[in-house]
Design an enzyme around this catalytic site. Structure first.
Site, PDB file in Angstrom:
ATOM      1  N   ASP A  83      48.587  28.537   3.708  1.00 20.40           N
ATOM      2  CA  ASP A  83      48.002  29.791   3.237  1.00 20.40           C
ATOM      3  C   ASP A  83      47.329  30.601   4.334  1.00 20.40           C
ATOM      4  O   ASP A  83      47.146  31.810   4.182  1.00 20.40           O
ATOM      5  CB  ASP A  83      46.971  29.504   2.136  1.00 20.40           C
ATOM      6  CG  ASP A  83      47.629  29.162   0.804  1.00 20.40           C
ATOM      7  OD1 ASP A  83      48.856  29.305   0.696  1.00 20.40           O
ATOM      8  OD2 ASP A  83      46.905  28.752  -0.122  1.00 20.40           O
ATOM      9  N   TYR A  97      53.061  20.079 -17.110  1.00 21.92           N
ATOM     10  CA  TYR A  97      53.873  18.986 -16.573  1.00 21.92           C
ATOM     11  C   TYR A  97      52.996  17.746 -16.367  1.00 21.92           C
ATOM     12  O   TYR A  97      51.779  17.853 -16.192  1.00 21.92           O
ATOM     13  CB  TYR A  97      54.561  19.379 -15.264  1.00 21.92           C
ATOM     14  CG  TYR A  97      53.653  19.964 -14.201  1.00 21.92           C
ATOM     15  CD1 TYR A  97      52.924  19.149 -13.339  1.00 21.92           C
ATOM     16  CD2 TYR A  97      53.545  21.340 -14.048  1.00 21.92           C
ATOM     17  CE1 TYR A  97      52.118  19.694 -12.353  1.00 21.92           C
ATOM     18  CE2 TYR A  97      52.739  21.899 -13.068  1.00 21.92           C
ATOM     19  CZ  TYR A  97      52.029  21.070 -12.221  1.00 21.92           C
ATOM     20  OH  TYR A  97      51.220  21.609 -11.253  1.00 21.92           O
ATOM     21  N   ARG A 130      46.612  17.215  -7.398  1.00 19.98           N
ATOM     22  CA  ARG A 130      46.287  17.697  -6.053  1.00 19.98           C
ATOM     23  C   ARG A 130      45.348  16.735  -5.318  1.00 19.98           C
ATOM     24  O   ARG A 130      45.544  16.464  -4.120  1.00 19.98           O
ATOM     25  CB  ARG A 130      45.640  19.083  -6.150  1.00 19.98           C
ATOM     26  CG  ARG A 130      45.270  19.713  -4.821  1.00 19.98           C
ATOM     27  CD  ARG A 130      44.719  21.115  -5.011  1.00 19.98           C
ATOM     28  NE  ARG A 130      45.751  22.025  -5.459  1.00 19.98           N
ATOM     29  CZ  ARG A 130      46.553  22.706  -4.642  1.00 19.98           C
ATOM     30  NH1 ARG A 130      46.429  22.572  -3.333  1.00 19.98           N
ATOM     31  NH2 ARG A 130      47.469  23.518  -5.126  1.00 19.98           N
ATOM     32  N   GLU A 160      36.720  20.289   9.160  1.00 18.16           N
ATOM     33  CA  GLU A 160      36.690  20.684   7.750  1.00 18.16           C
ATOM     34  C   GLU A 160      35.319  21.251   7.404  1.00 18.16           C
ATOM     35  O   GLU A 160      34.295  20.637   7.715  1.00 18.16           O
ATOM     36  CB  GLU A 160      37.010  19.473   6.863  1.00 18.16           C
ATOM     37  CG  GLU A 160      36.682  19.615   5.390  1.00 18.16           C
ATOM     38  CD  GLU A 160      37.372  20.816   4.731  1.00 18.16           C
ATOM     39  OE1 GLU A 160      36.720  21.454   3.881  1.00 18.16           O
ATOM     40  OE2 GLU A 160      38.541  21.114   5.070  1.00 18.16           O
ATOM     41  N   GLN A 161      35.295  22.423   6.762  1.00 19.63           N
ATOM     42  CA  GLN A 161      34.021  23.080   6.486  1.00 19.63           C
ATOM     43  C   GLN A 161      33.220  22.416   5.370  1.00 19.63           C
ATOM     44  O   GLN A 161      31.995  22.490   5.347  1.00 19.63           O
ATOM     45  CB  GLN A 161      34.235  24.546   6.156  1.00 19.63           C
ATOM     46  CG  GLN A 161      34.923  24.819   4.847  1.00 19.63           C
ATOM     47  CD  GLN A 161      34.995  26.315   4.535  1.00 19.63           C
ATOM     48  OE1 GLN A 161      34.487  27.144   5.293  1.00 19.63           O
ATOM     49  NE2 GLN A 161      35.599  26.650   3.423  1.00 19.63           N
TER      50      GLN A 161
END
Length: 394
Positions: free
Chosen positions: A300, A218, A106, A32-33
């Site tokens: 992505d 939501y 998230r 992970e960067q």
């Protein structure tokens, strides 16, 4: 013999892939960067197609602890509160598709996946931060990855989960072009529902459609918080790679104009706005856009999409489980064939979601006669138009 797999990217797609592969017995190095694992942003909608995969990863109980389960999806006009269409969610959708429709924060979803990965133990799952992948070289039997700070890793395979702006994609598709600016800007806000009047608190997914804009609200975090996103056709501002830019209500209103009814009231209630410019790439055209030899892409990194079908995270989670299913408990020698099988099985579905998401943007932001026709169709067809059996059952 279990494989040693490198995963570039420790976001939702990367951790889901790492976890799914580890459950098959493989040894994983996550690269992970960022200097710490974490997520920015706010809400994520997870359709039954995504929650079914999380349940398959034995995450049903942790998911229940963080999720809100909206009762319905309601489409309204942004000019006021006129209801255009409604679809039940909740128990009826769960019975129809065998898994719930969830709304989560998230960061909560990311934490859930991170804890599950950490629980695999350091011998099977190595979680590395501060690693910006600079170069990846794939040979016949291994993949070597170097970082910008002169560190290196070697494994039997590499999974690129480094997102829209990642570097691993070039190793799969050397002809890949730069991401495309959509000309749309998104603003997001988050508010504890106790700060809203009782009549404004929500247990459903509300969508407002207006000329060249739409808004979505939501509940998240078990329903205690409300996530609001507004997307308008507005010139990009700031760093295109920064999807956590500071913004303001004034900047939002300059792009959208004054909205009507409850939407305007809700926008005015948001204490803080963050913004980002939307970018994507053209829909996939072949399996070659998702895998090449010992390198495969998920999320992505392979198929960035606009958020108008609420499936960015869902497709990344689907990819993760499909990749692990394709490899199974196979060893290093089986990786190229397994990755090719994964890409062949996934690319058309992902391309369809990319295409439908783009089309939804045109429909949501319609003006003139197209807008009139859209509203009429929604009033007449209602749930039949909103339901997505091809997506949720897939």
């Amino acid at each position: 013999m279990a494989a040693h797999i490198l995963v570039a990217g420790g976001g939702i797609g990367g951790l889901a892939a790492a976890l799914a592969l580890a459950r098959r017995g493989h040894r994983i190095d996550v690269l992970e960067q960022a200097t710490a694992f974490g997520e920015i942003g706010a809400g994520v909608q997870l359709g039954p197609n995504a929650t079914r995969r999380l349940i398959a990863l034995n995450l049903e109980q942790p998911l229940k602890a963080i999720a809100a389960l909206p009762e319905s999806l309601v489409i309204r006009s942004a000019d006021g509160d006129a209801e255009l269409a409604r679809m039940p969610l909740g128990k009826s959708l769960q019975q129809q598709y065998g898994a719930p429709y969830c709304c989560v924060h998230r960061a909560d979803l990311h934490t859930l996946l991170l804890r599950a990965a950490q629980a695999r133990g350091a011998r099977q799952m190595s979680l590395n931060v501060g690693v910006r992948v600079g170069e990846a070289v794939a040979g016949d039997a291994s993949v070597c990855v170097s970082s910008a700070n002169a560190r290196a890793w070697e494994g039997d395979a590499l999974v690129g989960a480094d997102g829209l702006w990642g570097t691993v994609r070039q190793q799969v598709d050397a002809s890949a072009t730069a991401p495309r600016s959509t000309g749309h800007t998104a603003w997001r806000g988050l508010l504890h529902q106790s700060r809203l009047p009782a009549a404004r608190r929500s247990r459903q997914v509300d969508v407002w459609l207006g000329p060249r804009l739409h808004a979505v609200a939501y509940p998240v975090r078990g329903g205690t918080w409300l996530n609001v996103v507004v997307i308008a056709e507005s010139a990009p501002a700031g760093d295109a790679r920064d999807w956590d830019q500071a913004s303001s209500f004034a900047a939002l209103q300059q792009a959208t104009g004054r909205c009507g009814g409850s939407l305007q009231t809700l926008l005015e209630a948001m204490p803080v706005w963050r913004a980002w410019s939307l970018h994507d790439r053209a829909p996939l055209t072949s399996a070659g856009g998702m895998a090449n030899g010992r390198i495969a892409l998920v999320g992505d990194a392979a198929h960035p999409m606009v958020p108008y079908l609420a499936q960015g995270a869902g497709m990344a989670i689907e990819d993760a489980v499909a990749l692990a299913d394709a490899l199974g408990e196979g060893g290093p020698a089986e990786i190229p064939a397994a990755f090719a099988s994964y890409a062949a099985a996934r690319w058309q579905r992902n391309a369809l979601v990319q295409t439908r998401a783009r089309r939804n943007g045109d429909i949501f932001h319609a003006t003139g006669a197209m807008r009139w026709g859209r509203d009429l169709a929604m009033r007449v067809l209602g749930k039949r138009l909103l339901d997505q059996p091809w997506l949720y059952a897939g």
